[in-house]
Design a protein around this motif. Sequence first.
Motif, PDB file in Angstrom:
ATOM      1  N   UNK A   1      -5.960  -8.367   4.634  1.00  0.00           N
ATOM      2  CA  UNK A   1      -5.655  -7.269   5.537  1.00  0.00           C
ATOM      3  C   UNK A   1      -4.315  -6.635   5.151  1.00  0.00           C
ATOM      4  N   UNK A   2      -4.028  -5.494   5.778  1.00  0.00           N
ATOM      5  CA  UNK A   2      -2.690  -4.923   5.735  1.00  0.00           C
ATOM      6  C   UNK A   2      -1.876  -5.493   6.884  1.00  0.00           C
ATOM      7  N   UNK A   3      -0.582  -5.754   6.620  1.00  0.00           N
ATOM      8  CA  UNK A   3       0.299  -6.227   7.691  1.00  0.00           C
ATOM      9  C   UNK A   3       1.733  -5.875   7.339  1.00  0.00           C
TER      10      UNK A   3
ATOM     11  N   UNK B   1      -7.315   3.224   6.545  1.00  0.00           N
ATOM     12  CA  UNK B   1      -6.492   2.692   7.626  1.00  0.00           C
ATOM     13  C   UNK B   1      -5.090   2.344   7.173  1.00  0.00           C
ATOM     14  N   UNK B   2      -4.156   2.477   8.091  1.00  0.00           N
ATOM     15  CA  UNK B   2      -2.758   2.131   7.797  1.00  0.00           C
ATOM     16  C   UNK B   2      -2.185   1.148   8.806  1.00  0.00           C
TER      17      UNK B   2
ATOM     18  N   UNK C   1       0.814  -1.207   0.000  1.00  0.00           N
ATOM     19  CA  UNK C   1       0.000   0.000   0.000  1.00  0.00           C
ATOM     20  C   UNK C   1       0.845   1.253   0.000  1.00  0.00           C
ATOM     21  N   UNK C   2       0.526   2.201  -0.891  1.00  0.00           N
ATOM     22  CA  UNK C   2       1.287   3.449  -0.963  1.00  0.00           C
ATOM     23  C   UNK C   2       1.141   4.245   0.320  1.00  0.00           C
ATOM     24  N   UNK C   3      -0.073   4.305   0.857  1.00  0.00           N
ATOM     25  CA  UNK C   3      -0.328   5.113   2.043  1.00  0.00           C
ATOM     26  C   UNK C   3       0.256   4.477   3.304  1.00  0.00           C
ATOM     27  N   UNK C   4       0.118   3.172   3.436  1.00  0.00           N
ATOM     28  CA  UNK C   4       0.490   2.491   4.679  1.00  0.00           C
ATOM     29  C   UNK C   4       1.912   1.962   4.690  1.00  0.00           C
TER      30      UNK C   4
END
Length: 541
Positions: free
Chosen positions: A439-441, A516-517, A418-421
């Motif tokens: 999910x993001x991790x 969310x990040x 993710x660019x933002x996170x």
Amino acid sequence: MKVLAAITGLLSALAVVLAAPSSAAAAAPISKPPMGWNSWNSFAGTIDHTVIERQADALVSSGMKDAGYEYVNIDDGWWTGSRDAGGNITVDTAKWPGGMSAIADYIHSKGLKAGIYTDAGRNGCGYYYPTGHPAYPGTGAEGHYDQDFLQFSRWGFDYVKVDWCGGSAEGLNARNAYTAISDSIARATAQTGRPMVFSVCEWGGQQPWNWAPGIANLWRTSGDIIYWGERPSMSRVLANFDAAQHASAQSPGHYNDPDMLVAGLPGFSDAQNRTHLSLWAISGAPLIAGNKPGEMTAATKAALTNREMIAIDQDSLGRQGTKVAEDASGLQVYQKVLSGTGRRAVVLLNRTGSAATITARWSSLGLTGSAAVRDVWAGADRGTFASSYAASVPAGEAVLLTVTGSDGTPTGGGAITGKQSGRCLDVPNGTSANGTQLQLWDCQGGPGQTWTRTASRQLTVYGNKCLDASGQGTANGTPVVIWDCNGQTNQQWTVNANGTIAGVQSNLCLDASNQGTANGTKLLLWACNGQANQQWTVPAA
């Protein structure tokens, strides 16, 4: 003078920062799951130099050393339960003539490596769980981390297992305690030049697969596979195998640990030994034997030293196998991608009470065309098959195979970030279950974060699961999940020049929920808006 003092203070502070080891530095530079032997399952706390020397001798004479079993790990029972005036752990020299450095030297003289045991808490297991442990309270390492791990390194130990009896009873935070231990090991290594394999034995209660990969080489994912005085059971073997299914946490040098082997212990049949070893091998788990190598049967020796089984476990990719099919309840297929082209290890596992035929399909393994099959335990080539292979598997047993064919036609592979996170598109806990929302991790590079773009516009993980719009949804908020690849348009994606990933069916974009990040942020579909939470770095086509 004040300016000079301030500069001096800043330089001193900088020196401290530069000298402080990173947690990851504690993990020894190993590239394959550790193999060796541990004293606990056969001897519990009744150990001394004679017991350990005899087992080291037997590892050599039995051929286990030549097969790759290199660590001789001394578990609980080596200490006396007290410290001297300087805070050093005392050793009974009647049991250990010359102290612990002498037994480490003996192990090294056999061409093997030495391992030792302690606890993360102030008191060890003998203080809280006296059954099987020495009668005295164990002396845990808490309050003495730097002192103890430096001592272990100076004694010559190459491996340290850190238990959690005291940590649990004393209410410690596992991540904090083991990170502090990791830093102490790193400082010890910096002083002695001797790295130690770091085994976290936290039992899985505080989910070490989420934090231990950055600080340790292996981490227990469950309770003991056998408790002292028990006979081994296949139900416990299966439970520990299931609890270790966290494929995204595993990578070369860092391994989920379902506990020591019970193969060769009284009460386990030859077929159960082979099934047990099949599951550990497909998992890429540490192979730490717990039998008495000088007394094992020919069949036990043949199973533990089977070179094909060991090669599967020790494969250089370091991946953990995952379940890819279950046509009927309890009839399961697991696969592990091996190094090289088109190579897979496969376990056909029958958890039911009756013999049954289990089929492995090449499409589930990410293979195309025909493939050659070899039965590992039989040591026999079974032939070449067009699209699948079926075998009759006895109740409660497993068949271990290698399958060699042609990989699918990927056009790129790697992490989706993710660019933002700055975090990665991740399958939670390395599961392979259909419907698991992504999910993001933190990026770890494991199989659950490795995505492949195919010529049919799919984004695949594990070789057979696709990025999927749940329920063929086309509305904002539709969860993005993994599902068996089926070629439908809800599994097809367009990677745009601006970094967005749009669903072919929905024309909606892959979106980090609510911008969310943080770790655990869910992934879903949302109307494309070009914002940073919809922009991704994707493997090149």
